[in-house]
Design a protein around this motif. Structure first.
Motif, PDB file in Angstrom:
ATOM      1  N   CYS A  81       0.690  -1.080   0.095  1.00 25.62           N
ATOM      2  CA  CYS A  81      -0.117   0.110  -0.091  1.00 25.62           C
ATOM      3  C   CYS A  81       0.769   1.266   0.032  1.00 25.62           C
ATOM      4  O   CYS A  81       0.613   2.065  -0.899  1.00 25.62           O
ATOM      5  N   ILE A 119       0.941   4.086  -2.818  1.00 26.39           N
ATOM      6  CA  ILE A 119       0.176   5.518  -2.536  1.00 26.39           C
ATOM      7  C   ILE A 119       1.178   6.478  -2.852  1.00 26.39           C
ATOM      8  O   ILE A 119       0.786   7.377  -3.515  1.00 26.39           O
ATOM      9  N   ILE A 158       4.381   9.630   2.504  1.00 22.80           N
ATOM     10  CA  ILE A 158       3.478  10.820   2.026  1.00 22.80           C
ATOM     11  C   ILE A 158       3.732  12.335   1.737  1.00 22.80           C
ATOM     12  O   ILE A 158       4.306  12.856   0.818  1.00 22.80           O
ATOM     13  N   LEU A 167      -3.854  13.572   0.845  1.00 26.81           N
ATOM     14  CA  LEU A 167      -3.410  12.281   1.834  1.00 26.81           C
ATOM     15  C   LEU A 167      -2.774  12.936   3.158  1.00 26.81           C
ATOM     16  O   LEU A 167      -3.326  12.200   4.373  1.00 26.81           O
TER      17      LEU A 167
END
Lengths: 297, 608
Positions: free
Chosen positions: B21, B25, B287, B421
């Motif tokens: 993930c 992302i 992120i 995000l």
């Protein structure tokens, strides 16, 4: 019901906070055998600023315009976490550690706004403020840690209830006192009274502000000071929060006010790079508080 | 016979899925971003090549985290390293790229060498490369062997993760790659090393001595401080971000190290909580560092320079990029209510709770670590005030910054996605923490069904019963409400406002040369940390006469202590020993025949 108490608490902070600055200033002048300004001078200043025209630099972007609101809301948010009328106003929102981060939010935007106008004073102020604050944070963290070891929680409401005063909390209060001097830009770290370009820190950041924006920033600074005074007072003179202990409240805050005034008149301002030693000492004191907490005294 | 062949190739447990993930992302927005970024910067054949390399790179990373066999892991690991090498040297015209690539490939292979050694020991014990077989063998492995394997793994993965002092390649390689690749390298690739540590040390090897955790904590704290201090000194915007990755890897490892410490002390709740904090910071760093590298790439593309001393005033030329960069900077400085705040709060809480449940000296040690983490946080805020403030605010400092234009749509899309995000991972903390608890539980074989780390869907609460809470959504809401109240007060008192020049002390004209520079901004830190940075300067004055100085050049440098005191002596040693080895090879055929004869003799004697 709870929301009314919280709003009342915020209004209390807004209304009382400037008075503390006025008191410190009056006391300082009296100790120096001067007559000094009225204790209500900060209010007059704020009223004057609110009614004046505002001048915005043509270089400035939206950051400069938004910063006063961010700073103001960060300080009020921090004030919400402090138990005043009830033990736990919105304590689900944040704890003692969150308080450090919320202060950082206000400071971050203030420093950006200072860089925004392109004035070298702003850059100087921002650089120094971030320098001082980055040294404050570890000491602050250790103070919180020592309190945590004592009470088993970083929740401010736990710390807000009446508790026996231990050696640990007194030492922690001393460390917090030194941190407060740095965070509220007082001698020996900074000086609120001058605009001398070589020494100013907070004033340098706010130099380009005027009118209503400056009023908001000054008000935020007063509120921050009141929060920190409150925390020290609660460490050394703990009270239980059931009802309005107005007298006891005022008395213990007054002790801090007097202490600040005494320190300010009896100590000389330090060079910027000696501030590292000053805050290093605060760190060591906080460390001693942690040791005391580990030993259980 | 062929027992090294894999029984199972892939293994999709929660740990692998979590890392998959994280990879997607960051890789997805970076790929979208690269449409706009590559266009006009490279020829079309090079763009095709870059897409090919990107796909192989992403797939190899995905393979690294999802294979179930150490041998295949190593193959995927090598492909990942090699492809990323080609991406680092993608700008072949730059002299610096080649040099950076060289340092990177050497360091990464030294790391791999340690891994190979560790895997061979594991193979010797387990007689198989399959994770399950290794796991079973590790249960009966002698403690001494375990310690050696741990140290080898730590050195191997530490090189990839960029733990100080193995970080030297990172500030060279990451900035030199194209920006979307930098974002993947810093955001994701170094995380595969964290995956390696968790998979091999915690999951397979099993922690049984507490000094492993303590060693990782000490290394992590050093990484945090050294990384952020170097970041604070740097004026290259991408290298600043690369150094800040070293710092953030440190913060992640604080969570991982704490988890290892608590496993060895048999405190499952705290171990899970610490690993959650580490995982949370891991995904957060992916992120916001991905986002910041994309923003830095936009700035580079728009202005053609990465030197923040030449930037300034970009907030007016590139308003959207500025907002994204600001969000990334706020998140990485751990400001509420964004995601970095939540994970740093969790890490600090993990330290506090851990200290509360330990005794004596350990309490002090954990307290000091927490305080140093707070120092790191303060320095990171200063670093990103510098990074954002100097490059985006104020007046443009050069024609590069003056001629900047907002970048294309696909680039904005990539940045928008990541900044969204950053907000979501702050606000939805309670939901995410539940997922992470399952991942952490699976990684450590601890049943987490009875543990809860949040009060409800909005409030985190690590302590059972009475304890500390934070609620990022409530904080965010309250900040907005009170900010609006401030705005209302502001509006209430008149509307008079004038736009005028910045106050210039009565000097006739204030321009960009009067602005505070990044170097000046970091000066107090340079002096305060001079024991570590060892700054020095060169001043050169050209005089017409004794009284009249015509021009002055002033340069200031900091000494990279790790490079100077570890790597340069080491390199010198390698070269010296290589030189003395050369005497064995003087070019005389008779001597070589003599060597063969001696070898034969020795063989005859020893293999009798």
């Amino acid at each position: 019901m709870e929301i009314i108490i919280i709003i009342a608490q915020l209004i209390l902070f807004i209304v009382i906070a400037p008075l503390l600055s006025g008191l410190v200033s009056k006391l300082k002048n009296n100790i120096r055998m001067r007559k000094g300004q009225s204790i209500f001078q900060p209010y007059y200043n704020l009223i004057k600023l609110f009614s004046k025209e505002e001048v915005v630099s043509e270089t400035a972007s939206w950051i400069f315009k938004a910063a006063p609101f961010v700073v103001f809301s960060a300080m009020l948010t921090a004030a919400t976490l402090i138990p005043v009328f009830i033990a736990s106003p919105l304590h689900r929102m944040g704890d003692f550690l969150a308080l450090i981060f919320i202060f950082a939010l206000g400071r971050f935007f203030m420093a950006l706004a200072a860089l925004d106008t392109g004035s070298s004073f702003g850059g100087m102020g921002a650089s120094r403020e971030m320098f001082i604050s980055s040294l404050v944070e570890p000491a602050f963290c250790l103070v919180v840690f020592s309190i945590f070891l004592q009470f088993g929680s970083t929740d401010i409401s736990v710390f807000g209830a009446a508790h026996p005063v231990s050696v640990c909390s007194i030492v922690a209060a001393f460390a917090l006192f030194m941190i407060t001097l740095a965070e509220t830009s007082r001698i020996p770290v900074d000086n609120q009274e001058t605009h001398l370009e070589l020494t100013m820190v907070h004033e340098a950041m706010a130099l380009e502000y005027s009118g209503r924006s400056l009023a908001l920033i000054e008000l935020s600074a007063h509120i921050k000071q009141m929060i920190l005074f409150f925390l020290i007072a609660q460490l050394v003179f703990p009270v239980n929060f059931c009802g309005f202990w107005i007298l006891w409240y005022s008395a213990r805050i007054m002790v801090i006010v007097i202490a600040v005034a005494l320190v300010e008149v009896s100590v000389a301002k330090m060079r910027l790079f000696r501030v590292a030693d000053f805050l290093g000492f605060a760190f060591v004191l906080a460390m001693i508080a942690v040791v005391c907490a580990v030993l259980g005294v | 016979m062929l027992d090294f062949l894999p029984q199972q190739i892939f293994q999709f447990d929660p740990l692998a899925l979590f890392f998959l993930c994280v990879i997607f992302i960051v890789c997805l927005p970076s790929a979208i971003y690269s449409f706009g970024y590559l266009k006009g910067k490279y020829s079309s054949s090079k763009i095709t090549l870059s897409w090919f390399l990107l796909v192989v790179f992403v797939l190899s990373m995905a393979a690294v985290v999802s294979v179930g066999n150490a041998l295949i892991f190593l193959v995927a690991w090598e492909i990942m390293s090699l492809v990323s090498y080609f991406l680092v040297v993608f700008d072949t015209t730059h002299e610096k790229s080649i040099q950076a690539g060289m340092i990177y490939i050497i360091m990464t292979h030294i790391g791999t060498a340690f891994l190979v050694a560790a895997f061979l020991i594991l193979y010797q014990q387990a007689h198989s490369f399959d994770f399950m077989a290794i796991k079973n063998a590790c249960l009966v492995m002698p403690a001494r062997t375990k310690d050696i394997v741990f140290l080898l793994l730590l050195a191997g993965f530490g090189t990839k993760a960029g733990i100080v002092p193995l970080h030297v390649w990172l500030p060279y390689a990451h900035p030199q790659a194209p920006s979307h690749i930098s974002s993947i390298m810093s955001g994701v690739m170094i995380k595969t090393a964290i995956y390696g540590i968790i998979r091999f040390v915690i999951f397979l090897l099993g922690v049984n001595s507490s000094w492993w955790g303590i060693l990782i904590l000490i290394l992590a704290v050093i990484s945090c401080l050294a990384g952020i201090i170097y970041a604070l000194m740097d004026r290259d915007i991408k290298r600043l971000l690369a150094y800040s990755s070293v710092e953030n890897i440190g913060i992640i490892l604080l969570g991982v190290g704490l988890a290892m410490l608590f496993i060895s002390k048999r405190m499952p709740y705290l171990a899970v909580f610490s690993l959650i904090a580490g995982f949370y910071h891991l995904v957060n760093h992916a992120i916001f560092k991905g986002l910041l590298f994309l923003c830095a790439g936009s700035v580079y593309k728009a202005t053609g320079t990465r030197d923040i001393e030449k930037l300034g005033g970009l907030i007016k030329k590139m308003p959207q990029t500025a907002v994204y960069f600001l969000l990334g900077a706020m998140a990485i400085s751990a400001l509420p209510p964004l995601n970095g705040f939540v994970s740093e709060w969790l890490t600090l809480q993990a330290f506090f709770l851990g200290a509360f449940n330990s005794t004596g000296g350990m309490k002090l040690f954990l307290g000091i670590c927490a305080a140093l983490l707070a120092l790191t946080g303060g320095l990171a805020a200063a670093c990103f005030v510098k990074g954002f403030g100097v490059s985006f605010l104020g007046l443009p400092r050069s024609h590069y910054a003056e001629s900047a234009k907002e970048i294309s749509l696909s680039m904005k899309l990539g940045m928008f996605f990541l900044s969204l995000l950053a907000v979501v991972f702050g606000l939805a903390a309670s939901l995410i923490i539940k997922l992470l608890a399952r991942v952490a539980g699976a990684a450590m074989n601890i049943d987490v069904s009875s543990m809860s780390f949040s009060l409800n869907n909005f409030t985190l609460s690590p302590q059972i019963g009475e304890g500390a809470y934070i609620s990022a959504p409530l904080l965010g809401l309250w900040l907005i409400v009170l900010g609006a109240a401030g705005f209302a007060i502001y509006k209430l008192f008149g509307k008079r406002r004038r736009v005028y020049k910045t106050w210039d002390c009565g000097y006739y004209k204030l321009d960009a040369r009067n602005e505070y520079t990044a170097t000046a901004f970091s000066k107090p830190f340079r002096i305060a940390f001079s024991f570590f940075l060892l700054p020095y300067r060169k001043t050169q004055k050209i005089r017409e006469s004794f009284y009249h100085v015509k021009s002055i050049t002033y340069e200031t440098y900091t000494t990279k202590v790790f490079k100077k005191y570890i790597y340069e002596p080491l390199l010198a040693l390698v070269f010296r020993s290589a030189k003395s080895m050369r005497r064995l090879q003087p070019g005389s055929i008779h001597l070589y025949l003599g060597y063969i004869f001696v070898t034969l003799l020795l063989l005859v004697i020893f293999t009798r």
